[in-house]
Design a protein around this motif. Structure first.
Motif, PDB file in Angstrom:
ATOM      1  N   ARG A   1       0.820  -1.224   0.000  1.00 34.12           N
ATOM      2  CA  ARG A   1       0.000   0.000   0.000  1.00 34.12           C
ATOM      3  C   ARG A   1       0.850   1.268   0.000  1.00 34.12           C
ATOM      4  O   ARG A   1       0.317   2.370  -0.132  1.00 34.12           O
ATOM      5  N   MET A   2       2.152   1.094   0.194  1.00 31.37           N
ATOM      6  CA  MET A   2       3.070   2.234   0.123  1.00 31.37           C
ATOM      7  C   MET A   2       3.586   2.295  -1.311  1.00 31.37           C
ATOM      8  O   MET A   2       4.673   1.832  -1.619  1.00 31.37           O
ATOM      9  N   ASP A   3       2.778   2.893  -2.178  1.00 33.21           N
ATOM     10  CA  ASP A   3       3.063   2.814  -3.604  1.00 33.21           C
ATOM     11  C   ASP A   3       3.204   4.185  -4.273  1.00 33.21           C
ATOM     12  O   ASP A   3       2.898   4.359  -5.445  1.00 33.21           O
ATOM     13  N   ALA A   4       3.712   5.142  -3.517  1.00 30.07           N
ATOM     14  CA  ALA A   4       3.886   6.492  -4.067  1.00 30.07           C
ATOM     15  C   ALA A   4       5.235   6.617  -4.776  1.00 30.07           C
ATOM     16  O   ALA A   4       6.229   6.005  -4.381  1.00 30.07           O
ATOM     17  N   ILE A   5       5.230   7.416  -5.818  1.00 32.22           N
ATOM     18  CA  ILE A   5       6.471   7.789  -6.498  1.00 32.22           C
ATOM     19  C   ILE A   5       6.784   9.191  -6.001  1.00 32.22           C
ATOM     20  O   ILE A   5       6.076  10.152  -6.315  1.00 32.22           O
ATOM     21  N   ALA A   6       7.815   9.294  -5.190  1.00 30.08           N
ATOM     22  CA  ALA A   6       8.079  10.527  -4.455  1.00 30.08           C
ATOM     23  C   ALA A   6       8.774  11.592  -5.292  1.00 30.08           C
ATOM     24  O   ALA A   6       8.442  12.774  -5.186  1.00 30.08           O
ATOM     25  N   GLU A   7       9.746  11.182  -6.102  1.00 27.76           N
ATOM     26  CA  GLU A   7      10.533  12.178  -6.825  1.00 27.76           C
ATOM     27  C   GLU A   7      11.096  11.563  -8.098  1.00 27.76           C
ATOM     28  O   GLU A   7      11.556  10.417  -8.098  1.00 27.76           O
ATOM     29  N   LEU A   8      11.077  12.329  -9.178  1.00 29.43           N
ATOM     30  CA  LEU A   8      11.638  11.902 -10.449  1.00 29.43           C
ATOM     31  C   LEU A   8      12.579  12.987 -10.937  1.00 29.43           C
ATOM     32  O   LEU A   8      12.186  14.150 -11.024  1.00 29.43           O
ATOM     33  N   SER A   9      13.817  12.611 -11.219  1.00 28.19           N
ATOM     34  CA  SER A   9      14.794  13.547 -11.767  1.00 28.19           C
ATOM     35  C   SER A   9      15.188  13.053 -13.149  1.00 28.19           C
ATOM     36  O   SER A   9      15.944  12.086 -13.281  1.00 28.19           O
ATOM     37  N   LEU A  10      14.678  13.721 -14.169  1.00 25.40           N
ATOM     38  CA  LEU A  10      15.004  13.347 -15.540  1.00 25.40           C
ATOM     39  C   LEU A  10      16.463  13.641 -15.870  1.00 25.40           C
ATOM     40  O   LEU A  10      17.079  12.939 -16.669  1.00 25.40           O
ATOM     41  N   GLU A  11      17.036  14.658 -15.212  1.00 24.52           N
ATOM     42  CA  GLU A  11      18.408  15.051 -15.486  1.00 24.52           C
ATOM     43  C   GLU A  11      19.414  13.957 -15.125  1.00 24.52           C
ATOM     44  O   GLU A  11      20.377  13.728 -15.837  1.00 24.52           O
ATOM     45  N   ASP A  12      19.207  13.293 -13.998  1.00 30.52           N
ATOM     46  CA  ASP A  12      20.165  12.258 -13.593  1.00 30.52           C
ATOM     47  C   ASP A  12      19.571  10.848 -13.614  1.00 30.52           C
ATOM     48  O   ASP A  12      20.143   9.920 -13.048  1.00 30.52           O
ATOM     49  N   PHE A  13      18.421  10.697 -14.275  1.00 29.53           N
ATOM     50  CA  PHE A  13      17.795   9.381 -14.464  1.00 29.53           C
ATOM     51  C   PHE A  13      17.548   8.650 -13.148  1.00 29.53           C
ATOM     52  O   PHE A  13      17.771   7.453 -13.034  1.00 29.53           O
ATOM     53  N   SER A  14      17.086   9.383 -12.141  1.00 24.18           N
ATOM     54  CA  SER A  14      16.815   8.746 -10.852  1.00 24.18           C
ATOM     55  C   SER A  14      15.373   8.991 -10.432  1.00 24.18           C
ATOM     56  O   SER A  14      14.764   9.996 -10.802  1.00 24.18           O
ATOM     57  N   VAL A  15      14.865   8.045  -9.661  1.00 20.51           N
ATOM     58  CA  VAL A  15      13.512   8.156  -9.156  1.00 20.51           C
ATOM     59  C   VAL A  15      13.493   7.596  -7.737  1.00 20.51           C
ATOM     60  O   VAL A  15      14.160   6.612  -7.439  1.00 20.51           O
ATOM     61  N   THR A  16      12.759   8.254  -6.856  1.00 17.99           N
ATOM     62  CA  THR A  16      12.615   7.798  -5.484  1.00 17.99           C
ATOM     63  C   THR A  16      11.200   7.260  -5.327  1.00 17.99           C
ATOM     64  O   THR A  16      10.229   7.970  -5.613  1.00 17.99           O
ATOM     65  N   VAL A  17      11.106   6.001  -4.901  1.00 19.27           N
ATOM     66  CA  VAL A  17       9.803   5.340  -4.801  1.00 19.27           C
ATOM     67  C   VAL A  17       9.633   4.703  -3.431  1.00 19.27           C
ATOM     68  O   VAL A  17      10.598   4.429  -2.735  1.00 19.27           O
ATOM     69  N   GLU A  18       8.373   4.460  -3.063  1.00 19.66           N
ATOM     70  CA  GLU A  18       8.086   3.663  -1.874  1.00 19.66           C
ATOM     71  C   GLU A  18       8.164   2.188  -2.259  1.00 19.66           C
ATOM     72  O   GLU A  18       8.136   1.841  -3.448  1.00 19.66           O
TER      73      GLU A  18
ATOM     74  N   GLY B   1       6.208  -0.333  -2.351  1.00 26.12           N
ATOM     75  CA  GLY B   1       5.121  -1.025  -3.034  1.00 26.12           C
ATOM     76  C   GLY B   1       4.963  -0.660  -4.500  1.00 26.12           C
ATOM     77  O   GLY B   1       4.053  -1.145  -5.167  1.00 26.12           O
ATOM     78  N   VAL B   2       5.852   0.187  -5.021  1.00 31.06           N
ATOM     79  CA  VAL B   2       5.764   0.592  -6.425  1.00 31.06           C
ATOM     80  C   VAL B   2       6.227  -0.561  -7.307  1.00 31.06           C
ATOM     81  O   VAL B   2       7.319  -1.094  -7.126  1.00 31.06           O
ATOM     82  N   THR B   3       5.396  -0.935  -8.249  1.00 33.03           N
ATOM     83  CA  THR B   3       5.760  -1.999  -9.190  1.00 33.03           C
ATOM     84  C   THR B   3       6.446  -1.392 -10.413  1.00 33.03           C
ATOM     85  O   THR B   3       6.330  -0.195 -10.688  1.00 33.03           O
ATOM     86  N   ARG B   4       7.132  -2.243 -11.139  1.00 31.85           N
ATOM     87  CA  ARG B   4       7.791  -1.816 -12.376  1.00 31.85           C
ATOM     88  C   ARG B   4       6.753  -1.274 -13.358  1.00 31.85           C
ATOM     89  O   ARG B   4       6.968  -0.251 -14.013  1.00 31.85           O
ATOM     90  N   LYS B   5       5.610  -1.944 -13.450  1.00 35.26           N
ATOM     91  CA  LYS B   5       4.565  -1.491 -14.384  1.00 35.26           C
ATOM     92  C   LYS B   5       4.024  -0.119 -13.986  1.00 35.26           C
ATOM     93  O   LYS B   5       3.793   0.742 -14.838  1.00 35.26           O
ATOM     94  N   ALA B   6       3.806   0.100 -12.700  1.00 39.42           N
ATOM     95  CA  ALA B   6       3.316   1.400 -12.236  1.00 39.42           C
ATOM     96  C   ALA B   6       4.357   2.488 -12.499  1.00 39.42           C
ATOM     97  O   ALA B   6       4.014   3.610 -12.892  1.00 39.42           O
ATOM     98  N   LEU B   7       5.618   2.157 -12.273  1.00 38.40           N
ATOM     99  CA  LEU B   7       6.683   3.127 -12.526  1.00 38.40           C
ATOM    100  C   LEU B   7       6.741   3.473 -14.011  1.00 38.40           C
ATOM    101  O   LEU B   7       6.833   4.644 -14.382  1.00 38.40           O
TER     102      LEU B   7
END
Length: 102
Positions: A56-73, A75-81
């Protein structure tokens, strides 16, 4: 298969911290469970304990396109990401290592 004694569904980092502290104080094993996609048997509660179902902890907290990084909880699945990444030119392929949570 060895099921846990109890399953909890925390929905925030603070809840996970409180539950983990309680388990530590009471010397109760903790078994984390993310999305159930792993094949390594990590959710096998051989000594009982508390299963932390983090799906249930499935939030995507931060996405940085510049450095190709993402911070997720956890419960985030690859498909959701990948759905979240649609339109950015990026995607998270199967078998990628290095996915880190909050």
């Amino acid at each position: 298969c060895a099921p846990p004694d109890v399953v909890v569904w925390p929905q925030a980092v603070g809840q996970v911290q409180e539950l983990a502290a309680l388990c530590h104080r009471c010397r109760v094993p903790m078994v984390p469970f993310g999305t159930g996609t792993g094949l390594e048997g990590g959710v096998n509660a051989v000594q009982g304990g508390v299963c932390f179902d983090l799906s249930r902890m499935d939030a995507i907290a931060e996405l940085s396109l510049e450095d190709f990084s993402v911070t997720v909880e956890p419960g985030v699945t690859r498909k959701a990401l990948n759905k979240h990444l649609r339109g950015t030119g990026l995607w998270f392929p199967v078998g990628t290592v290095g996915m880190r949570g909050v």
